[in-house]
Write a protein that holds these residues in place. Structure first.
Motif, mmCIF file in Angstrom:
data_model
loop_
_atom_site.group_PDB
_atom_site.id
_atom_site.type_symbol
_atom_site.label_atom_id
_atom_site.label_comp_id
_atom_site.label_asym_id
_atom_site.label_seq_id
_atom_site.Cartn_x
_atom_site.Cartn_y
_atom_site.Cartn_z
ATOM 1 N N PHE A 5 0.830 -1.207 0.000
ATOM 2 C CA PHE A 5 0.000 0.000 0.000
ATOM 3 C C PHE A 5 0.864 1.257 0.000
ATOM 4 N N VAL A 6 1.878 1.284 0.850
ATOM 5 C CA VAL A 6 2.757 2.458 0.919
ATOM 6 C C VAL A 6 3.513 2.641 -0.390
ATOM 7 N N TYR A 7 3.980 1.531 -0.976
ATOM 8 C CA TYR A 7 4.710 1.627 -2.243
ATOM 9 C C TYR A 7 3.806 2.151 -3.356
ATOM 10 N N CYS A 8 2.589 1.635 -3.434
ATOM 11 C CA CYS A 8 1.651 2.107 -4.460
ATOM 12 C C CYS A 8 1.313 3.577 -4.249
ATOM 13 N N LEU A 9 1.155 3.976 -2.997
ATOM 14 C CA LEU A 9 0.855 5.379 -2.706
ATOM 15 C C LEU A 9 2.009 6.278 -3.124
ATOM 16 N N SER A 10 3.237 5.839 -2.839
ATOM 17 C CA SER A 10 4.395 6.642 -3.234
ATOM 18 C C SER A 10 4.521 6.724 -4.751
ATOM 19 N N GLN A 11 4.182 5.639 -5.449
ATOM 20 C CA GLN A 11 4.237 5.657 -6.908
ATOM 21 C C GLN A 11 3.153 6.557 -7.494
ATOM 22 N N CYS A 12 1.991 6.563 -6.871
ATOM 23 C CA CYS A 12 0.897 7.411 -7.364
ATOM 24 C C CYS A 12 1.216 8.895 -7.211
ATOM 25 N N THR A 13 1.922 9.239 -6.155
ATOM 26 C CA THR A 13 2.245 10.649 -5.904
ATOM 27 C C THR A 13 3.587 11.060 -6.487
ATOM 28 N N PHE A 14 4.292 10.132 -7.153
ATOM 29 C CA PHE A 14 5.596 10.458 -7.736
ATOM 30 C C PHE A 14 5.395 11.416 -8.908
ATOM 31 N N PRO A 15 6.229 12.440 -9.035
ATOM 32 C CA PRO A 15 6.003 13.454 -10.075
ATOM 33 C C PRO A 15 6.319 12.998 -11.493
#
Length: 251
Positions: free
Chosen positions: A132-142
């Motif tokens: 979940f944290v990895y997917c969230l970080s990927q979604c917010t990556f610029p």
């Protein structure tokens, strides 16, 4: 339980200490120029990421230890051995230690089963939260996928190239300074000066001095009104700019 907790703490500390991001965030942070200082929340976010990456090893260790079950069961069971078993050949602790076949109590077996269940729960929870944290970080990556991949490849290549060039430059400057010192006989006072323990400091123009020998070479160059042999070109009044290169270095 100390057999489980102590190695986990050691793995966590080692994982954090081996992450360059931690040392990039804290090294020289108090002495940085105000314009280059990061905000507290940015530093905390970086350290949080370092801790998150370092959690893989200790959580894996705890999960494996719990899946084995014996360590938790021994800690949680007051009497782990079934001394009343019909086939048991031991009645004392000394007899248990030398017995080839050890029969465990029902409480020990129950605690071992609970330990194994707890281990699987930790593994499942860690995988779910981590994903979940990895997917969230990927979604917010610029950056998008391939752009982000290039970004990571570039950062790794830049780090390797920068380290390689620093090694070459440091070797070149150190050789030049040593040759300058050894080109003729020096008196004892000068030998004593370069042999003392060095405390990092800067000159009157706030340029870094990397050793007692480096400081002497710069002072000697100024007194002789010549370009210093180390530190790169471009500085005012014969001073090098930190981390720079002389124009003749590549010739």
């Amino acid at each position: 339980m100390s057999f489980i907790i102590a190695p986990a703490i050691g793995l966590l500390v080692f994982g954090m200490a081996s992450n360059p991001k931690l040392w990039k965030s804290v090294t020289g942070i108090i002495k940085k120029t105000k314009t280059e200082r990061r905000e507290v929340d940015e530093i905390c976010w970086t350290i949080g990421g370092v801790i998150g990456q370092a959690l893989y090893a200790p959580i894996t260790w705890v999960a494996i230890a719990l899946l084995d079950g014996r360590y938790y069961a021994c800690a949680a069971t007051s009497l782990p051995y079934d001394v009343e078993h019909p086939s048991a050949s031991y009645k004392t602790c000394e007899a248990v230690a030398i017995s080839k076949i050890v029969y465990t109590s029902s409480a020990f077996n129950d605690n071992r089963s609970f330990s194994q269940l707890l281990g699987w729960i930790i593994i499942a929870a860690f995988l779910i939260v981590g994903m979940f944290v990895y997917c969230l970080s990927q979604c917010t990556f610029p950056l998008t996928y391939y752009h982000a991949k290039y970004y990571l490849l570039y950062r790794a290549a830049e780090e390797a190239e920068f380290t390689d060039e620093m090694q070459k430059k440091a070797q070149h400057d150190a050789e030049a300074n040593v040759l300058k010192f050894m080109e003729k006989r020096r008196d004892k006072a000068l030998w004593d000066r370069i042999s003392t323990v060095y405390d990092f400091h800067r000159d009157d123009k706030s340029l870094a001095l990397y050793s007692n020998l480096h400081e002497w070479v710069l002072e000697n160059a100024q007194s002789e009104e010549m370009v210093p042999l180390t530190g790169g070109g471009g500085g005012e009044e014969g001073h090098p700019e930190e981390g720079g290169f002389n124009e003749d270095d590549g010739k």
